[in-house]
Design a protein around this motif. Structure first.
Motif, PDB file in Angstrom:
ATOM      1  N   ALA A 130     -12.306  22.181  -8.604  1.00 24.12           N
ATOM      2  CA  ALA A 130     -13.215  21.031  -8.590  1.00 24.12           C
ATOM      3  C   ALA A 130     -14.413  21.235  -9.504  1.00 24.12           C
ATOM      4  CB  ALA A 130     -13.673  20.760  -7.162  1.00 24.12           C
ATOM      5  N   ALA A 131     -14.770  22.479  -9.783  1.00 24.51           N
ATOM      6  CA  ALA A 131     -15.890  22.761 -10.690  1.00 24.51           C
ATOM      7  C   ALA A 131     -15.498  22.607 -12.151  1.00 24.51           C
ATOM      8  CB  ALA A 131     -16.420  24.173 -10.437  1.00 24.51           C
ATOM      9  N   GLU A 132     -14.205  22.398 -12.413  1.00 28.16           N
ATOM     10  CA  GLU A 132     -13.707  22.286 -13.785  1.00 28.16           C
ATOM     11  C   GLU A 132     -13.375  20.824 -14.109  1.00 28.16           C
ATOM     12  OE1 GLU A 132     -12.964  22.241 -17.149  1.00 28.16           O
ATOM     13  OE2 GLU A 132     -13.111  24.389 -16.664  1.00 28.16           O
ATOM     14  N   ASP A 157     -15.269  15.459  -4.156  1.00 23.01           N
ATOM     15  CA  ASP A 157     -14.815  15.097  -5.496  1.00 23.01           C
ATOM     16  C   ASP A 157     -13.683  14.071  -5.377  1.00 23.01           C
ATOM     17  OD1 ASP A 157     -13.353  15.170  -8.062  1.00 23.01           O
ATOM     18  OD2 ASP A 157     -14.601  16.917  -8.517  1.00 23.01           O
ATOM     19  N   PRO A 158     -13.770  12.942  -6.059  1.00 17.79           N
ATOM     20  CA  PRO A 158     -12.730  11.918  -5.919  1.00 17.79           C
ATOM     21  C   PRO A 158     -11.354  12.362  -6.415  1.00 17.79           C
ATOM     22  CG  PRO A 158     -14.270  11.355  -7.684  1.00 17.79           C
ATOM     23  CD  PRO A 158     -14.871  12.502  -6.943  1.00 17.79           C
ATOM     24  N   ARG A 159     -11.293  13.434  -7.186  1.00 12.67           N
ATOM     25  CA  ARG A 159      -9.994  13.937  -7.653  1.00 12.67           C
ATOM     26  C   ARG A 159      -9.252  14.696  -6.564  1.00 12.67           C
ATOM     27  NH1 ARG A 159     -11.777  17.764 -12.307  1.00 12.67           N
ATOM     28  NH2 ARG A 159     -13.345  18.209 -10.691  1.00 12.67           N
ATOM     29  N   THR A 160      -9.956  15.137  -5.517  1.00 13.58           N
ATOM     30  CA  THR A 160      -9.385  16.028  -4.503  1.00 13.58           C
ATOM     31  C   THR A 160      -8.672  15.250  -3.410  1.00 13.58           C
ATOM     32  OG1 THR A 160     -11.090  17.704  -4.880  1.00 13.58           O
ATOM     33  CG2 THR A 160      -9.929  17.793  -2.787  1.00 13.58           C
ATOM     34  N   GLU A 161      -7.489  15.737  -3.056  1.00 16.65           N
ATOM     35  CA  GLU A 161      -6.734  15.177  -1.933  1.00 16.65           C
ATOM     36  C   GLU A 161      -6.180  16.332  -1.102  1.00 16.65           C
ATOM     37  OE1 GLU A 161      -2.903  12.236  -1.016  1.00 16.65           O
ATOM     38  OE2 GLU A 161      -3.248  13.016  -3.040  1.00 16.65           O
ATOM     39  N   LEU A 162      -6.483  16.335   0.201  1.00 16.21           N
ATOM     40  CA  LEU A 162      -5.921  17.317   1.115  1.00 16.21           C
ATOM     41  C   LEU A 162      -4.670  16.741   1.764  1.00 16.21           C
ATOM     42  CD1 LEU A 162      -9.029  18.814   2.983  1.00 16.21           C
ATOM     43  CD2 LEU A 162      -7.921  19.605   0.879  1.00 16.21           C
ATOM     44  N   LEU A 163      -3.597  17.531   1.770  1.00 14.78           N
ATOM     45  CA  LEU A 163      -2.331  17.101   2.343  1.00 14.78           C
ATOM     46  C   LEU A 163      -1.939  18.070   3.448  1.00 14.78           C
ATOM     47  CD1 LEU A 163      -0.459  16.423  -1.024  1.00 14.78           C
ATOM     48  CD2 LEU A 163      -1.584  14.740   0.428  1.00 14.78           C
ATOM     49  N   ALA A 216     -16.371  20.188  -3.297  1.00 12.91           N
ATOM     50  CA  ALA A 216     -15.008  19.993  -3.773  1.00 12.91           C
ATOM     51  C   ALA A 216     -14.304  18.879  -3.003  1.00 12.91           C
ATOM     52  CB  ALA A 216     -14.214  21.287  -3.655  1.00 12.91           C
ATOM     53  N   LEU A 217     -14.529  18.809  -1.684  1.00  8.75           N
ATOM     54  CA  LEU A 217     -13.886  17.766  -0.886  1.00  8.75           C
ATOM     55  C   LEU A 217     -14.479  16.396  -1.188  1.00  8.75           C
ATOM     56  CD1 LEU A 217     -13.473  19.483   2.602  1.00  8.75           C
ATOM     57  CD2 LEU A 217     -11.824  19.279   0.734  1.00  8.75           C
ATOM     58  N   ILE A 270      -6.343  16.749  -8.145  1.00  9.60           N
ATOM     59  CA  ILE A 270      -6.300  18.061  -7.493  1.00  9.60           C
ATOM     60  C   ILE A 270      -5.782  17.851  -6.072  1.00  9.60           C
ATOM     61  CG2 ILE A 270      -7.607  20.090  -6.764  1.00  9.60           C
ATOM     62  CD1 ILE A 270      -9.719  19.298  -8.903  1.00  9.60           C
ATOM     63  N   ALA A 271      -4.524  18.178  -5.844  1.00  7.98           N
ATOM     64  CA  ALA A 271      -3.929  18.053  -4.517  1.00  7.98           C
ATOM     65  C   ALA A 271      -3.840  19.436  -3.891  1.00  7.98           C
ATOM     66  CB  ALA A 271      -2.540  17.431  -4.604  1.00  7.98           C
TER      67      ALA A 271
END
Length: 238
Positions: free
Chosen positions: A90-92, A126-132, A123-124, A98-99
């Motif tokens: 997430a820092a990049e 961040d709109p790119r992040t998805e937890l599955l 990181a959570l 990012i799943a």
């Protein structure tokens, strides 16, 4: 989740203990460290994280040959752990989606609203992040999107699993599922707590190319190991 106050820095204090489909998982505090224990076996703590971060940065470096006009590469992280790999990703800004696949509901809870939230809150968000919430092997074997990088930090590596149902991820069938979920030109990165003589051969037999290993020194014991392998265009099955 019930928190227990720390009264003695010399003794670990259990913050939460859960029993689920894969056995027992425990979060405890030992001094300033948070530790995850699965079925009585130490998995990880918050003491370092260099190799877990390198797992992600090395995968991105391996994608450096992508065309300049290509969209940002999509990443799947297998295993949330204490969150080092997710925080690195997430820092990049160069990563796209990012799943993160994590099978233990307890670990997801510890990050969303528990003691591990301080490590991954940004990181959570961040709109790119998805937890599955899913078993990684089952997730990879099912139909789904393809990724440019798979970074797998599951259990203690291919030769040292805490639960036997994780063995399948490193089997020929599991590695074939990994390759099928990679876009041509993508990279697979696998974290291990110890070297493995057989795993590079298994990667090559599964159709991966440019298989290489990278050791990361640790404070005590054998170094952590990263296995990197590529899904080349030339190796794509018809």
């Amino acid at each position: 989740m019930t928190s227990v106050p720390l009264t003695d820095d010399s003794r670990p204090v259990v913050l939460d203990r859960r029993t689920g489909p894969h056995g027992e998982v425990v979060l405890r505090r030992h001094g300033t460290l948070l530790q995850i224990i699965a079925n009585g076996c130490f998995l990880m703590d918050t003491s370092d994280g260099r190799s877990e971060r390198l797992l992600v940065s090395a995968a991105l470096a391996a994608l450096s040959g992508r065309p300049a006009d290509a969209p940002p590469p999509d990443l799947l992280i297998g295993g949330l752990g204490v969150g080092f790999s997710l925080a690195e990703a997430a820092a990049e800004p160069r990563w796209g989606r990012i799943a993160v696949v994590e099978r233990e509901q307890a670990i997801l809870d510890w990050h969303r609203s528990g003691p591990l939230a301080a490590l991954t809150a940004d990181a959570l968000a961040d709109p790119r992040t998805e937890l599955l919430h899913a078993d990684l092997a089952a997730h990879l074997a099912a139909p789904g999107p393809r990724y440019d990088a798979l970074c797998l930090d599951v259990d203690n590596g291919p030769d040292w699993t805490v639960t036997s149902d994780n063995d399948g991820l490193y089997s020929p069938e599991g590695l074939a599922a990994c390759r099928a979920r990679l876009r041509p030109g993508g990279v697979l990165a696998v974290w291990s707590a110890r070297p493995s003589e057989d795993f590079p051969r298994l990667l090559r037999n599964a159709g991966f190319a440019d298989v290489r290993t990278r050791e990361v020194p640790v404070a005590r014991g054998v170094p952590d190991v990263l296995f990197l392998a590529s899904h080349h265009l030339a190796r794509q099955c018809a």
